[in-house]
Write an enzyme that holds these catalytic residues in place. Sequence first.
Site, PDB file in Angstrom:
ATOM      1  N   PRO A  11       0.791  -1.224   0.000  1.00 36.28           N
ATOM      2  CG  PRO A  11      -0.120  -1.119   2.126  1.00 36.28           C
ATOM      3  CD  PRO A  11       0.530  -2.067   1.174  1.00 36.28           C
ATOM      4  CG  ASN A  12      -0.277   4.254   1.315  1.00 37.12           C
ATOM      5  OD1 ASN A  12      -1.269   4.768   0.794  1.00 37.12           O
ATOM      6  ND2 ASN A  12      -0.312   3.694   2.499  1.00 37.12           N
ATOM      7  NE  ARG A  19       4.116   6.683   1.695  1.00 41.39           N
ATOM      8  CZ  ARG A  19       4.274   5.438   2.086  1.00 41.39           C
ATOM      9  NH1 ARG A  19       4.716   4.528   1.219  1.00 41.39           N
ATOM     10  NH2 ARG A  19       4.002   5.074   3.307  1.00 41.39           N
ATOM     11  CE1 TYR A  24       8.944   5.107   2.809  1.00 44.28           C
ATOM     12  CE2 TYR A  24       7.418   6.983   2.902  1.00 44.28           C
ATOM     13  CZ  TYR A  24       7.874   5.763   3.404  1.00 44.28           C
ATOM     14  OH  TYR A  24       7.261   5.202   4.497  1.00 44.28           O
ATOM     15  CG  ASN A  76       8.469  -1.734   0.276  1.00 44.81           C
ATOM     16  OD1 ASN A  76       7.879  -1.885   1.358  1.00 44.81           O
ATOM     17  ND2 ASN A  76       9.079  -0.603  -0.058  1.00 44.81           N
ATOM     18  CB  ALA A  79       1.528   0.164   6.456  1.00 46.81           C
ATOM     19  CD  GLU A 100      10.654  -7.445   5.805  1.00 45.71           C
ATOM     20  OE1 GLU A 100      10.944  -8.569   6.276  1.00 45.71           O
ATOM     21  OE2 GLU A 100      10.238  -6.498   6.494  1.00 45.71           O
ATOM     22  CG  HIS A 102      11.092  -2.201   4.790  1.00 40.03           C
ATOM     23  ND1 HIS A 102       9.728  -2.115   4.618  1.00 40.03           N
ATOM     24  CD2 HIS A 102      11.336  -3.391   5.379  1.00 40.03           C
ATOM     25  CE1 HIS A 102       9.173  -3.210   5.106  1.00 40.03           C
ATOM     26  NE2 HIS A 102      10.121  -4.005   5.556  1.00 40.03           N
ATOM     27  NE  ARG A 109       9.873   6.350   8.580  1.00 39.84           N
ATOM     28  CZ  ARG A 109       8.945   6.110   7.644  1.00 39.84           C
ATOM     29  NH1 ARG A 109       9.127   5.120   6.781  1.00 39.84           N
ATOM     30  NH2 ARG A 109       7.864   6.863   7.566  1.00 39.84           N
TER      31      ARG A 109
END
Length: 147
Positions: A11-12, A19, A24, A76, A79, A100, A102, A109
């Site tokens: 998502p996103n 964004r 990012y 990725n 969330a 995975e 990110h 964070r």
Amino acid sequence: MTLEVFILNGPNLNLLGTREPGVYGTLTLADIEASCRAKAAEVGFGEVEFHQSNHEGQLIDWIHEAGRRKAGVVINPGAYTHTSIALHDAIKGTGVPLIEVHISNVHARESFRHHSYVSPVAAGVIVGLGPRGYTLALEALAEIMSK
Ligand code: DQA
């Protein structure tokens, strides 16, 4: 046998480019797809499925498909990383070799980003190296799958 990879984005991530560019960067998902396709060919993947979805079930369906096709996965999960037992179960249940990724350093964070349901069932995790994480993951996955 043709090596195949599914590169999945949660998502996103369709918003990359606009964004939170301070977190990012400014590359779009289309830019990342182009560099992934070039790297995948370079490291020996004959087929590449590159997808993004804002829906958890869709990501799970793609993982199942990767499993049926004996493909590897670079994901990725956005969330869903921090919330999805269903993604964990899909990866475990199919046994797909998976890395995975990110873009941001989730450990630097908010604390709710520090836990991943995906990491325990991943072959490896790349965090905080920006979009380059995707191409590094492809290099590692090709090596893992050729063993
Ligand atoms: C992310 C980190 C996640 O915490 C966040 O929800 C994202 C992107 C990253 O690539 O840094 O959507 O997976």
